[in-house]
Design a protein around this motif. Structure first.
Motif: not given
Ligand code: DP6
Length: 340
Positions: A303-321
């Motif tokens: 699954v590939k999630a598109l977001c603003r660069a500024a939101d990438a860290a939070i999206v990554e934290a949510e998906l990786s766990r």
């Protein structure tokens, strides 16, 4: 007349004379290509629009040499399969035909990400190969010609010749040549793709075969092709306006409609795992919490999630766990193909 020493320097067979390398980045389609108008010429029936991504890159070196009896292909340090060699040889033959060079080629290619797992390795692979092989053979192709050459091998590869936001139109009946073009440079918009890797083994059925099966057997194929044009225009407009929700809504529908079409084939093509569905739901949940993030899926479970660069860290934290997500990769708009 050259004397002998002069000749040895300018000889096309001197060491390195027929060797060249290229680096190309993968791309992820925001509006999907799925289905061919003409399979022999590899012409797409739907228009597509993608984002070229750093750091997902392929580096390829090609050397035409009389020292080997036939084409040799090495992928990520292993000897390639017959099927892989066949596809690469077809491109090499086109290059040999237009350059007049008759030598076999040694091809070495290295990916910085898992191959054949729905991370579009054929896109960066054939874009790098088209560029390296044509340069090694002494051809001076412009980007449009490189894109058309890459497209013959894999239509998504036509887009990886260019950086940033790239469109590949649908082919018209009777048309033989088709190239992608850049819609906007990588700097146009600071976006990120957070890729949730759910299964990095090779896929059961490749995209080429699956889209042919969809065309032949899916009752939804015609509906998909009709919808794809409208979704492409919406994504395109959204990219030009930098309107993330406009791009996101159309991008998700493009992916889900493409997969719906594939799933309804006979036999059905289902790339998803349970973690794929869970990630889609988690992304919808993040949206409810106010983060602008949308999903897309290619011919694999990732699954590939598109977001603003500024939101990438939070999206990554949510998906990786999440359970079933092996790891995540965050990618950003990247450049077009480069000679090495
Ligand atoms: C789902 O470019 O791999 O990634 O032209 O047969 O090589 P061939 O297909 P390919 O298909 C890509 C399909 C997709 C959507 C996309 O990238 O647009």
């Amino acid at each position: 007349m050259h004397d002998i020493s002069d000749k040895s320097v300018s000889s096309p067979l001197s060491a390195g004379a027929h060797r060249a390398g290229a680096r190309a980045c993968a791309n992820i389609a925001l509006a999907k290509y799925w289905g061919k108008l003409d399979a022999a010429l590899n012409l797409p029936e739907t228009p597509s629009l993608s984002l070229t991504l750093e750091p997902l890159a392929t580096e390829t070196w090609v050397e035409f040499t009389e020292n080997i009896p036939q084409d040799v292909l090495e992928l990520d340090g292993r000897v390639a399969t017959e099927a892989e060699v066949k596809r690469v040889r077809e491109l090499l033959n086109r290059v040999r035909e237009s350059s007049g060079l008759k030598l076999p080629a040694r091809v070495q290619s290295h990916n910085s990400f898992p191959t054949a797992a729905g991370l579009a390795s054929s896109a960066s692979g054939f874009a790098a190969l088209a560029t390296a092989a044509s340069r090694a053979a002494g051809l001076q192709l412009n980007e449009m010609q490189l894109s058309a050459l890459a497209r013959r091998s894999s239509a998504s590869a036509a887009r990886s010749i260019y950086g940033g936001f790239v469109e590949l139109p649908a082919a018209q009946a009777g048309e033989a040549e088709l190239s992608a073009r850049q819609l906007a440079r990588p700097e146009h918009w600071e976006l990120s793709f957070v890729i949730a890797v759910i299964d990095d083994s090779s896929k059961a059925i490749g995209s080429t075969e699956a889209m042919e099966l969809s065309k032949r057997t899916s009752p939804y194929y015609t509906a998909w092709v009709q919808t794809a044009g409208r979704l492409f225009s919406e994504v395109r407009q959204g990219v030009l306006e930098k309107n993330l929700s406009r791009v996101g809504v159309a991008m998700e529908q493009s992916a889900l409609a493409m997969h719906g079409c594939a799933m309804a084939s006979r036999p059905g093509v289902l790339y998803w795992r349970s973690a794929t569905v869970n990630a889609l739901q988690q992304i919808a949940e993040l949206r409810r919490q106010g983060i602008e993030v949308w999903a897309t899926i290619d011919a694999g479970p990732q699954v590939k999630a598109l977001c603003r660069a500024a939101d990438a860290a939070i999206v990554e934290a949510e998906l990786s766990r999440m359970m079933g997500v092996i790891h995540t990769i965050t990618a950003r708009p990247g450049p077009g193909v480069k000679a090495l």
